[in-house]
Design a protein around this motif. Structure first.
Motif, mmCIF file in Angstrom:
data_model
loop_
_atom_site.group_PDB
_atom_site.id
_atom_site.type_symbol
_atom_site.label_atom_id
_atom_site.label_comp_id
_atom_site.label_asym_id
_atom_site.label_seq_id
_atom_site.Cartn_x
_atom_site.Cartn_y
_atom_site.Cartn_z
ATOM 1 N N MET A 39 23.194 -12.910 77.492
ATOM 2 C CA MET A 39 23.659 -11.903 78.458
ATOM 3 C C MET A 39 25.079 -11.427 78.159
ATOM 4 S SD MET A 39 21.989 -13.069 82.067
ATOM 5 C CE MET A 39 22.590 -14.737 82.047
ATOM 6 N N GLY A 40 25.674 -11.910 77.076
ATOM 7 C CA GLY A 40 26.986 -11.426 76.676
ATOM 8 C C GLY A 40 28.159 -12.271 77.125
ATOM 9 N N VAL A 41 27.883 -13.395 77.772
ATOM 10 C CA VAL A 41 28.954 -14.301 78.199
ATOM 11 C C VAL A 41 29.262 -15.212 77.015
ATOM 12 C CG1 VAL A 41 29.696 -15.994 79.913
ATOM 13 C CG2 VAL A 41 28.091 -14.202 80.568
ATOM 14 N N VAL A 42 30.124 -14.715 76.121
ATOM 15 C CA VAL A 42 30.474 -15.430 74.896
ATOM 16 C C VAL A 42 31.983 -15.659 74.869
ATOM 17 C CG1 VAL A 42 28.507 -14.544 73.580
ATOM 18 C CG2 VAL A 42 30.639 -13.295 73.580
ATOM 19 N N PRO A 43 32.440 -16.685 74.164
ATOM 20 C CA PRO A 43 33.883 -16.931 74.074
ATOM 21 C C PRO A 43 34.638 -15.690 73.589
ATOM 22 C CG PRO A 43 32.692 -18.821 73.257
ATOM 23 C CD PRO A 43 31.669 -17.736 73.494
ATOM 24 N N ILE A 59 27.669 -15.571 92.730
ATOM 25 C CA ILE A 59 28.907 -14.884 92.373
ATOM 26 C C ILE A 59 28.519 -13.697 91.503
ATOM 27 C CG2 ILE A 59 31.060 -15.098 91.075
ATOM 28 C CD1 ILE A 59 30.880 -18.146 91.634
ATOM 29 N N GLU A 60 29.080 -12.520 91.804
ATOM 30 C CA GLU A 60 28.815 -11.332 90.989
ATOM 31 C C GLU A 60 29.959 -11.154 90.001
ATOM 32 O OE1 GLU A 60 27.779 -6.590 91.458
ATOM 33 O OE2 GLU A 60 28.515 -7.716 93.172
ATOM 34 N N HIS A 67 27.053 -5.663 85.777
ATOM 35 C CA HIS A 67 27.231 -6.704 86.780
ATOM 36 C C HIS A 67 26.153 -7.769 86.622
ATOM 37 C CE1 HIS A 67 30.328 -4.698 89.261
ATOM 38 N NE2 HIS A 67 29.861 -3.639 88.603
ATOM 39 N N LEU A 68 26.582 -9.001 86.704
ATOM 40 C CA LEU A 68 25.709 -10.151 86.501
ATOM 41 C C LEU A 68 25.885 -11.106 87.677
ATOM 42 C CD1 LEU A 68 23.979 -11.929 84.545
ATOM 43 C CD2 LEU A 68 26.133 -12.702 83.555
ATOM 44 N N SER A 69 24.797 -11.521 88.291
ATOM 45 C CA SER A 69 24.873 -12.493 89.384
ATOM 46 C C SER A 69 24.595 -13.881 88.832
ATOM 47 C CB SER A 69 23.851 -12.169 90.472
ATOM 48 O OG SER A 69 24.232 -11.007 91.152
#
Length: 84
Positions: A39-43, A59-60, A67-69
């Motif tokens: 989902m793109g949550v990378v260091p 948490i949004e 936007h990611l919940s």
């Protein structure tokens, strides 16, 4: 000798609405880790807390323009550096 700059890391779940941070590490393992990375949550990625549900879960988070919940437990596995 140069002074080493220390990075204060905290869990994404500890930040409040409007806070910005840079992802330092994904502490999750297995399927959750893969899902977050996909989902793109990378260091190195900058994230912002767009909103928090009335009871604090979910948490949004704004990541790379969308936007990611995330559940609070999932956000706790993302270590970030708080940006001012």
């Amino acid at each position: 000798m140069e002074a080493l700059e220390t990075v204060s890391t905290r869990a994404l779940s500890e930040l409040g609405k409007g806070a910005r941070a840079r992802v330092i590490k994904i502490a999750a393992k297995g399927e959750l880790r893969r899902r977050l990375l996909d989902m793109g949550v990378v260091p190195g990625t900058e994230v912002a807390i767009a909103g928090v549900a009335p009871l604090g879960d979910p948490i949004e988070v704004k990541v790379k323009g969308y936007h990611l919940s995330l559940r609070k437990k999932e956000a706790a596995a993302i270590l970030v550096e708080h940006l001012k």
